[in-house]
Design a protein around this motif. Structure first.
Motif, short mmCIF file in Angstrom:
data_model
loop_
_atom_site.label_atom_id
_atom_site.label_comp_id
_atom_site.label_asym_id
_atom_site.label_seq_id
_atom_site.Cartn_x
_atom_site.Cartn_y
_atom_site.Cartn_z
N GLY A 146 0.88 -1.45 0.14
CA GLY A 146 0.26 0.05 0.14
C GLY A 146 0.78 1.45 0.02
N GLY A 147 1.89 1.22 -0.76
CA GLY A 147 2.76 2.57 -0.78
C GLY A 147 4.03 2.66 0.05
N PHE A 148 4.15 1.37 0.76
CA PHE A 148 5.40 1.59 1.43
C PHE A 148 6.35 0.47 1.15
N LEU A 149 7.63 0.25 1.15
CA LEU A 149 8.44 -0.58 0.68
C LEU A 149 8.68 -2.10 1.05
N ALA A 150 8.57 -2.06 2.26
CA ALA A 150 9.06 -3.52 3.14
C ALA A 150 7.64 -3.98 3.76
N ILE A 151 7.05 -3.21 4.60
CA ILE A 151 5.78 -3.63 5.30
C ILE A 151 4.82 -2.56 5.08
N ASN A 152 3.25 -2.75 5.61
CA ASN A 152 2.46 -2.11 5.21
C ASN A 152 2.33 -0.68 5.96
N ARG A 153 3.24 -0.30 6.35
CA ARG A 153 3.43 1.11 7.11
C ARG A 153 4.74 1.62 6.97
N LEU A 154 4.86 2.95 7.31
CA LEU A 154 6.23 3.58 7.11
C LEU A 154 7.40 3.04 8.04
N THR A 155 8.67 2.61 7.35
CA THR A 155 9.71 2.19 8.24
C THR A 155 10.94 2.88 7.77
N TRP A 156 12.02 2.47 8.06
CA TRP A 156 13.25 3.10 7.63
C TRP A 156 13.65 2.91 6.38
N ALA A 157 12.95 1.46 5.78
CA ALA A 157 13.20 1.19 4.53
C ALA A 157 12.88 2.20 3.68
N ASP A 158 11.69 2.81 3.87
CA ASP A 158 11.25 3.83 2.85
C ASP A 158 12.06 4.77 2.83
N LEU A 159 12.52 5.62 4.16
CA LEU A 159 13.37 6.68 4.35
C LEU A 159 14.83 6.25 3.44
N TYR A 160 15.25 5.21 3.86
CA TYR A 160 16.55 4.56 3.14
C TYR A 160 16.32 4.71 1.72
N LYS A 185 4.46 6.36 -5.07
CA LYS A 185 3.66 6.43 -3.81
C LYS A 185 4.36 6.41 -2.71
N VAL A 186 5.66 5.43 -2.57
CA VAL A 186 6.34 5.23 -1.61
C VAL A 186 7.01 6.90 -1.22
N LYS A 187 7.73 7.28 -2.58
CA LYS A 187 8.22 8.74 -2.48
C LYS A 187 7.26 9.78 -1.80
N LYS A 188 5.95 9.91 -2.33
CA LYS A 188 4.96 10.70 -1.83
C LYS A 188 4.67 10.49 -0.39
N ASN A 189 4.66 9.15 0.05
CA ASN A 189 4.54 8.98 1.47
C ASN A 189 5.48 9.50 2.32
N VAL A 190 6.89 9.24 2.00
CA VAL A 190 7.62 9.75 2.74
C VAL A 190 8.01 11.25 2.65
N LEU A 191 7.65 11.91 1.42
CA LEU A 191 7.97 13.43 1.43
C LEU A 191 6.61 14.07 2.13
N ALA A 192 5.68 13.14 2.40
CA ALA A 192 4.38 13.89 3.09
C ALA A 192 4.95 14.07 4.59
N VAL A 193 5.71 13.46 5.14
CA VAL A 193 5.92 13.43 6.51
C VAL A 193 6.61 15.10 6.82
N GLN A 194 6.21 15.69 7.51
CA GLN A 194 6.36 17.09 7.86
C GLN A 194 8.04 17.49 8.23
N ASN A 195 8.56 16.53 9.35
CA ASN A 195 9.70 16.70 9.47
C ASN A 195 10.72 16.47 8.20
N ILE A 196 10.30 15.51 7.32
CA ILE A 196 11.25 15.30 6.08
C ILE A 196 11.14 16.42 5.10
N LYS A 197 9.68 17.15 5.09
CA LYS A 197 9.44 17.95 4.36
C LYS A 197 10.44 19.39 4.70
#
Lengths: 208, 208
Positions: A146-160, A185-197
């Motif tokens: 569902g838009g994440f790389l490793a498991i079905n929620r945000l993890t450090w794999a997405d940020l990596y 979608k993975v990119k969008k989900n990571v860049l949607a995090v305010q601290n990353i933005k």
């Protein structure tokens, strides 16, 4: 400072660490060494012999030093709570990160090759076989999750992964991801995090 | 069986998993695919497309599948209690394992290269610079840690390294470690573990 991240003044292998420190609002120092493509800078030549294996990134913490980008990323991910909920989830995250690292290594082998004949012999299989193979598999994983790389929620794999997005494209000199909507979608989900933005807005502008 | 390890009928990247399962006396199956140097076996061609990224080793557990040798080794190390006591120790173990993997990758790049000209161009820097550099650093670490590679007691980094000892020598076609007494202590310490000793005695005899 609780943590000091040292790397060249580019994204590449240092950026996953910077994403993780930023994500968790850690107390950290972003130490950068001038990067000059092809020729090591004077500053780097002075520092290189002091590095654990002559390489960066390194992480310093309470007088101790560690190296290896993936290992440091995993350590920081524990601090900022971007790891799995059990050992199996962490295995899947780890294997995903190592796969992204393998993918990057294949592109880097091409990009940094200085012998024109070797570079040419690597190019064909890389662009027609290896890159499409990895991207298809990674895109399938991102779809399943569902838009994440490793498991079905945000993890450090997405940020990596997303922290090296532009670096991968820069080395390949094409837009690798344009045909892979789930990776986008993975990119969008990571860049949607305010601290990353916020981090991306304020980070130094660099050549890579 | 709680765990099924699938790999070719050689040591190489499967052996760290087998060492870990043996060390902890896990309930595991040692599934092997015939290995034929240079040419993929018929059995492997059938299996390859079913593997997560077309590669082995894989680990199967409760109907789930994972890939990537280092990631699986870390997972098994948690099961058999060969990990660090805190996050920093685990960072040092992880960075040590990734360094051994980098070292192996450099030798493998030489060993598996089929283009004679490329192989020759890789050979010089590998044997005169890269191999001595890594071995000196790893030997220093083993000295500091009293005969262990990552921290001052047995961890999965030691098993990861020693399980590939003969494979590394086989690829390099020299005895890499003869001038490095502290790395030999690491080997001695791992082979002194009764469960490892038993495994080495009973494991199938293979070409690598």
């Amino acid at each position: 400072m609780a943590y000091k991240v040292s790397y060249f003044n580019i994204t590449a292998l240092g950026e996953p660490l910077r994403f993780l420190c930023s994500y968790g609002n850690l107390d950290w120092e972003d130490f950068r060494v001038e990067y000059t493509p092809g020729v090591p800078s004077q500053k780097w030549l002075e520092l290189k012999s002091k590095m654990p294996y002559g390489q960066m990134p390194i992480l310093e913490h309470e007088g101790k030093v560690a190296h290896q980008s993936v290992a440091i990323s995993r350590f920081l991910a524990k601090k900022v709570k971007l790891v799995g909920k059990d050992d199996w989830e962490n295995l899947i995250i780890d294997s995903t990160v190592d796969t992204v690292a393998d993918f990057r290594a294949k592109i880097a082998r091409y990009h940094y090759e200085t012998d024109a004949a070797i570079k040419e012999s690597v190019k064909g299989p890389l662009f027609t076989e290896q890159i499409p193979y990895y991207l298809k598999k990674l895109d399938e994983a991102a779809k399943t999750n569902g838009g994440f790389l490793a498991i079905n929620r945000l993890t450090w794999a997405d940020l990596y992964f997303v922290s090296q997005w532009d670096y991968l494209n820069g080395m390949a000199q094409i837009d690798l991801f344009s045909d892979y909507p789930n990776l986008q979608k993975v990119k969008k989900n990571v860049l949607a995090v305010q601290n990353i933005k916020t981090w991306i807005e304020k980070r130094p502008k660099t050549i890579i």
